[in-house]
Design a protein around this motif. Structure first.
Motif, PDB file in Angstrom:
ATOM      1  N   ALA A   1       0.752  -1.351   0.093  1.00  0.00           N
ATOM      2  CA  ALA A   1       0.158  -0.009  -0.100  1.00  0.00           C
ATOM      3  C   ALA A   1       1.064   1.556  -0.664  1.00  0.00           C
ATOM      4  N   LEU A   2       1.922   1.069   0.656  1.00  0.00           N
ATOM      5  CA  LEU A   2       3.366   1.883   0.483  1.00  0.00           C
ATOM      6  C   LEU A   2       3.509   3.153  -1.070  1.00  0.00           C
ATOM      7  N   THR A   3       3.326   1.648  -1.776  1.00  0.00           N
ATOM      8  CA  THR A   3       3.946   2.679  -3.536  1.00  0.00           C
ATOM      9  C   THR A   3       1.945   3.494  -3.815  1.00  0.00           C
ATOM     10  N   LYS A   4       1.086   3.724  -3.307  1.00  0.00           N
ATOM     11  CA  LYS A   4       0.119   4.505  -3.751  1.00  0.00           C
ATOM     12  C   LYS A   4      -0.079   5.412  -2.537  1.00  0.00           C
ATOM     13  N   GLU A   5       1.030   5.360  -1.133  1.00  0.00           N
ATOM     14  CA  GLU A   5       0.833   6.618  -0.614  1.00  0.00           C
ATOM     15  C   GLU A   5       1.408   7.569  -1.490  1.00  0.00           C
ATOM     16  N   ARG A   6       0.381   8.602  -0.809  1.00  0.00           N
ATOM     17  CA  ARG A   6       1.366  10.034  -2.260  1.00  0.00           C
ATOM     18  C   ARG A   6       1.751  11.285  -0.922  1.00  0.00           C
ATOM     19  N   ARG A   7       3.003  12.342  -1.378  1.00  0.00           N
ATOM     20  CA  ARG A   7       3.269  13.494  -0.882  1.00  0.00           C
ATOM     21  C   ARG A   7       3.519  14.444  -1.732  1.00  0.00           C
ATOM     22  N   GLN A   8       3.477  15.253  -0.641  1.00  0.00           N
ATOM     23  CA  GLN A   8       2.743  16.529  -1.577  1.00  0.00           C
ATOM     24  C   GLN A   8       4.813  17.443  -0.356  1.00  0.00           C
ATOM     25  N   GLY A   9       5.290  18.142  -0.557  1.00  0.00           N
ATOM     26  CA  GLY A   9       6.408  18.861  -0.215  1.00  0.00           C
ATOM     27  C   GLY A   9       7.260  19.700  -0.790  1.00  0.00           C
TER      28      GLY A   9
ATOM     29  N   LEU B   1      12.835  12.658   1.364  1.00  0.00           N
ATOM     30  CA  LEU B   1      11.338  13.199   2.096  1.00  0.00           C
ATOM     31  C   LEU B   1      10.485  12.264   1.461  1.00  0.00           C
ATOM     32  N   PHE B   2      10.509  11.183   0.956  1.00  0.00           N
ATOM     33  CA  PHE B   2       9.598  10.078   1.319  1.00  0.00           C
ATOM     34  C   PHE B   2       9.640   9.251   2.473  1.00  0.00           C
ATOM     35  N   SER B   3      10.505   9.565   2.962  1.00  0.00           N
ATOM     36  CA  SER B   3      11.490   8.492   4.770  1.00  0.00           C
ATOM     37  C   SER B   3      10.823   9.198   5.834  1.00  0.00           C
ATOM     38  N   MET B   4       9.831  11.227   5.524  1.00  0.00           N
ATOM     39  CA  MET B   4      10.053  12.134   6.280  1.00  0.00           C
ATOM     40  C   MET B   4       8.531  11.693   7.378  1.00  0.00           C
ATOM     41  N   ALA B   5       8.772  12.074   8.581  1.00  0.00           N
ATOM     42  CA  ALA B   5       6.955  12.804   8.404  1.00  0.00           C
ATOM     43  C   ALA B   5       6.254  13.651   8.296  1.00  0.00           C
ATOM     44  N   ARG B   6       5.228  13.366   8.260  1.00  0.00           N
ATOM     45  CA  ARG B   6       4.622  14.400   7.838  1.00  0.00           C
ATOM     46  C   ARG B   6       4.304  15.931   9.063  1.00  0.00           C
ATOM     47  N   GLY B   7       4.654  17.458   8.116  1.00  0.00           N
ATOM     48  CA  GLY B   7       5.224  18.221   9.160  1.00  0.00           C
ATOM     49  C   GLY B   7       6.536  18.670   9.412  1.00  0.00           C
TER      50      GLY B   7
ATOM     51  N   VAL C   1       7.912  18.075   4.554  1.00  0.00           N
ATOM     52  CA  VAL C   1       6.377  17.800   3.529  1.00  0.00           C
ATOM     53  C   VAL C   1       5.713  17.614   4.349  1.00  0.00           C
ATOM     54  N   ASN C   2       4.836  18.751   3.629  1.00  0.00           N
ATOM     55  CA  ASN C   2       3.704  19.327   3.743  1.00  0.00           C
ATOM     56  C   ASN C   2       2.131  18.326   4.011  1.00  0.00           C
ATOM     57  N   SER C   3       2.228  17.125   3.552  1.00  0.00           N
ATOM     58  CA  SER C   3       0.988  16.476   4.213  1.00  0.00           C
ATOM     59  C   SER C   3       1.254  14.651   2.986  1.00  0.00           C
ATOM     60  N   ILE C   4       0.727  14.008   3.499  1.00  0.00           N
ATOM     61  CA  ILE C   4       1.552  12.387   3.142  1.00  0.00           C
ATOM     62  C   ILE C   4      -0.572  12.498   2.709  1.00  0.00           C
ATOM     63  N   GLU C   5      -0.730  11.348   1.887  1.00  0.00           N
ATOM     64  CA  GLU C   5      -1.996  10.470   1.410  1.00  0.00           C
ATOM     65  C   GLU C   5      -2.085   8.773   1.696  1.00  0.00           C
ATOM     66  N   PRO C   6      -3.156   8.531   2.664  1.00  0.00           N
ATOM     67  CA  PRO C   6      -1.951   7.485   2.784  1.00  0.00           C
ATOM     68  C   PRO C   6      -2.547   6.382   1.294  1.00  0.00           C
ATOM     69  N   GLY C   7      -1.939   5.029   0.944  1.00  0.00           N
ATOM     70  CA  GLY C   7      -2.107   4.378  -0.379  1.00  0.00           C
ATOM     71  C   GLY C   7      -3.284   3.361   0.102  1.00  0.00           C
ATOM     72  N   LYS C   8      -3.806   2.749  -0.666  1.00  0.00           N
ATOM     73  CA  LYS C   8      -4.749   1.886  -0.322  1.00  0.00           C
ATOM     74  C   LYS C   8      -4.522   0.296  -1.567  1.00  0.00           C
ATOM     75  N   ILE C   9      -4.721  -0.237  -1.268  1.00  0.00           N
ATOM     76  CA  ILE C   9      -3.742  -1.111  -2.181  1.00  0.00           C
ATOM     77  C   ILE C   9      -5.027  -2.335  -2.108  1.00  0.00           C
ATOM     78  N   ALA C  10      -5.943  -3.281  -2.702  1.00  0.00           N
ATOM     79  CA  ALA C  10      -6.744  -3.819  -2.938  1.00  0.00           C
ATOM     80  C   ALA C  10      -5.502  -5.416  -2.438  1.00  0.00           C
ATOM     81  N   PRO C  11      -5.925  -6.477  -2.477  1.00  0.00           N
ATOM     82  CA  PRO C  11      -5.761  -7.876  -1.844  1.00  0.00           C
ATOM     83  C   PRO C  11      -5.029  -8.684  -3.458  1.00  0.00           C
ATOM     84  N   ASN C  12      -5.929  -8.040  -4.290  1.00  0.00           N
ATOM     85  CA  ASN C  12      -6.099  -9.315  -5.261  1.00  0.00           C
ATOM     86  C   ASN C  12      -5.297  -8.029  -6.588  1.00  0.00           C
ATOM     87  N   ASP C  13      -3.968  -6.871  -6.150  1.00  0.00           N
ATOM     88  CA  ASP C  13      -3.152  -6.270  -7.404  1.00  0.00           C
ATOM     89  C   ASP C  13      -1.787  -6.942  -7.630  1.00  0.00           C
TER      90      ASP C  13
END
Length: 646
Positions: free
Chosen positions: A190-198, A557-563, A581-593
């Motif tokens: 699911a981390l592969t779908k995570e989006r970060r802004q910063g 950037l992809f290893s830091m905490a938000r804010g 890092v301004n914001s982190i949007e958690p990723g979601k993934i289906a079991p059959n992905d």
């Protein structure tokens, strides 16, 4: 997809130095264990042992040889690497770690009942391609020659292979089949779908680098602290001469030699003879051959197609040549048939031959005068080759007798040439693109293994010319004297000073952000002109698509905490990064992905490596490893020598 989560076995000199124990069999021959000079025992007393593993001493000679062989392996891809650079970049420490791990695993495995008997070691030796003969099978002669070429013994190689087999038995089961639990794998996937802004601020060193000259004390201090950055590769000046037919006397054949050659070859080459062109079909039985022959000359191709075969075309050939290709019986039948007819089927080496005579040509006899040009050319080439071989043998004898290169070229009546200083990969030192002359290419590798003033001879491609050469001067790899590279050291000092100032600027920016300013506001408050903030808005999947070389600032950037906001040093004193890092949007993934399967496989491999690493650490603790820092330092000094000279 998930390989960027972990970097394993990464060093400054790369994975080429990592001798993995699961793969020891493939490299054991190259690692080059040598005889232990320290004897056995559980103490470091004696001073010549770099370590004790259990009750087994590891001698300084063995350690030194392992390091030398590691550098030799690296030179296959990086010919200019020196022992000094290898040691400076941590290679010696890594070689010692691997050597001690190998010894510890072997001792532990034998203690717990693992074995690698003679039959198993023999089978591994037979599987190593380097020991195969011309027929592709194991050759005892090739094996002995290969060992002698590396200065190894049969016992040494067998010990290395046995150690590798024991390591396989111990480590492979620990890592095999490792599987990360499904829930953990799903979280990572699911981390592969995570989006970060910063944002990423670049603080370049050159924006703060001093413009003036350093003081003598500043420059000397910087140079002494960074000598490893100014190590020159080993350079050699080579002297050489090329000789060939021009160095020979007359090689023209005499009339008597021409007459003797004509008499020798008259029956085969110069007498009247008949040449024939054939169409040929080979079948397994006499009955099949006779049935095809009875169908007539025009049906040969049709009969071949019906049988799933193909007619072979035999170009113009005489009787003796055709007999040599097949058999005397086939040739007799083929040369007895008339033009356009099918010869009587005859048995050859591959079966029964059905032969059609397509063309017949009669070649008249040639007199000695008619054949003279051909004979003269052949004899001249033979005499030239023989004379060159004898001349090369004479040069080898002069070398064996200790004659100098100058004396040798004087006897050859050729000019001796001298190169500029060159490095091991053939480049002229300091020139950028200039290389040694092509004539030296066959001898370059050996020229960098020779002592000064010891001539050698080498045949050049084609066998028409020879090269005699020597190493006239060797300049060891070492840090260049400050006086010779002052401009480079000044540039490095400026870069380092700029990097220190850039670090201070990064600290000020961090402090401002900590007090509530945005990253853009904090950067704008600096008096130096800095690049604009780079805005980041991406997912980990997009990050991974950039390949293995993810920019360090993005990885941070992809290893830091938000804010959060952090600084990162750039490579080679280039500057600093400030990342937030301004914001982190958690990723979601289906079991059959499909990413789930990739994540499970990748994480399973990483988990297997963790198990293997943990087992190695436990083995070292159980066996007991004691190092002798003074002996290690002594080996280091012997390998590197005095690095303060040019």
């Amino acid at each position: 997809m998930l390989s960027f989560f972990r970097n394993i076995f990464k060093t400054k000199i790369g994975l080429a130095l990592t001798i993995g124990f699961v793969g020891l069999i493939g490299v054991a021959f190259a690692v080059g264990d040598v005889a232990n000079t320290g004897g056995l025992g559980g103490s470091l007393a004696g001073g010549d042992n770099v370590a004790v593993v259990g009750g087994d001493k590891v001698g300084a000679a063995e350690f030194s040889e392992a390091a030398t062989n590691a550098v030799d392996q690296l030179r296959q891809t990086n010919p200019t690497i020196s022992m000094a650079a290898f040691v400076e970049q941590g290679g010696l420490t890594e070689v010692l770690d691997q050597l001690l791990d190998r010894r510890a695993i072997s001792a532990w495995a034998r203690k717990h009942g693992f074995s690698a008997g003679d039959n198993l070691v023999n089978s591994e030796i037979r599987r190593i391609p380097a020991f195969a003969g011309a027929d592709g099978n194991f050759s005892e002669t090739t094996y002995r020659q290969a060992l002698a070429g590396r200065g190894l013994t049969d016992a040494t190689v067998r010990r290395d292979l046995a150690d590798g087999l024991l390591a396989q038995q111990a480590l492979v089961p620990a890592a095999f089949g490792a599987r990360m639990p499904q829930k953990i794998a799903m979280r990572y996937a699911a981390l592969t779908k995570e989006r970060r802004q910063g944002g990423i601020a670049v603080i370049p060193s050159n924006a703060f680098a001093p413009k003036g000259e350093p003081t003598a004390a500043q420059l000397t201090s910087y140079y002494n602290s960074n000598k490893a950055d100014f190590i020159r590769p080993e350079r050699r000046i080579l002297r050489y001469a090329v000789f060939g037919a021009d160095s020979l006397g007359s090689v023209q054949p005499t009339d008597a030699e021409i007459a003797a050659r004509y008499a020798r070859d008259r029956a085969n080459l110069y007498a009247a003879r008949e040449l024939r062109t054939f169409s040929q079909l080979i079948v397994p039985t006499r009955q099949a051959a006779e049935a095809i022959a009875q169908r007539g000359p025009g049906a040969l191709e049709t009969a071949a197609r019906e049988a799933g075969l193909e007619v072979a075309k035999i170009p113009s050939i005489d009787r003796n040549g055709y007999a040599a290709q097949n058999s005397a019986a086939v040739a007799q039948a083929a040369f007895a048939a008339n033009r356009g007819a099918i010869a009587a089927p005859a048995r050859g080496a591959l079966g029964w031959y059905v032969v059609r005579v397509d063309a017949v040509q009669t070649v008249p006899a040639r007199s000695i005068d008619q054949a003279r040009g051909e004979i003269v050319a052949a004899l001249t080439a033979e005499k030239r080759t023989r004379a060159l071989s004898e001349l090369a043998g004479d040069v080898e004898q002069q070398i064996d007798e200790g004659n100098s290169l100058s004396d040798i070229v004087r006897s050859l009546k050729v000019d001796v040439l001298t190169t500029k200083p060159v490095v091991a990969d053939g480049r002229v030192y300091g020139s950028g693109t200039e290389r040694v002359p092509d004539a030296l290419a066959p001898a370059l590798a050996s020229a960098f293994e020779m002592e000064e003033g010891n001539p050698q001879i080498a045949a050049m491609p084609g066998g028409e010319t020879y090269l005699v050469y020597e190493t006239a001067r060797i300049t060891p790899s070492a840090a260049a004297p400050l006086a010779e590279i002052r401009a480079d050291v000044v540039a490095g000092w400026r870069q380092a000073a700029g990097a220190a100032a850039a670090k201070a600027a990064a600290d000020r920016i961090l402090a401002r952000v900590g007090k509530g300013q945005t990253l853009s506001q904090a950067v704008a408050a600096e008096t130096a002109a800095l690049p604009a903030i780079e805005t980041i808005n991406m997912t980990r999947e997009e990050l991974a698509s950039q390949g293995q070389r993810v920019p360090p600032a993005l990885a941070l950037l992809f290893s830091m905490a938000r804010g959060s906001v952090k600084k990162l040093e750039g490579p080679n004193n280039a500057g600093w990064f400030v990342v937030n890092v301004n914001s982190i949007e958690p990723g979601k993934i289906a079991p059959n992905d499909p990413l789930m399967a990739q994540a499970s496989q990748s994480l399973g491999q990483l988990l297997g490596r963790e198990y293997s690493d943990s087992l190695r650490a436990a083995i070292r603790k159980d066996v007991g490893v004691e190092r002798n820092a003074e002996a290690v330092a002594a080996v280091r000094q012997r390998l590197v020598g005095d690095n303060s000279a040019n």
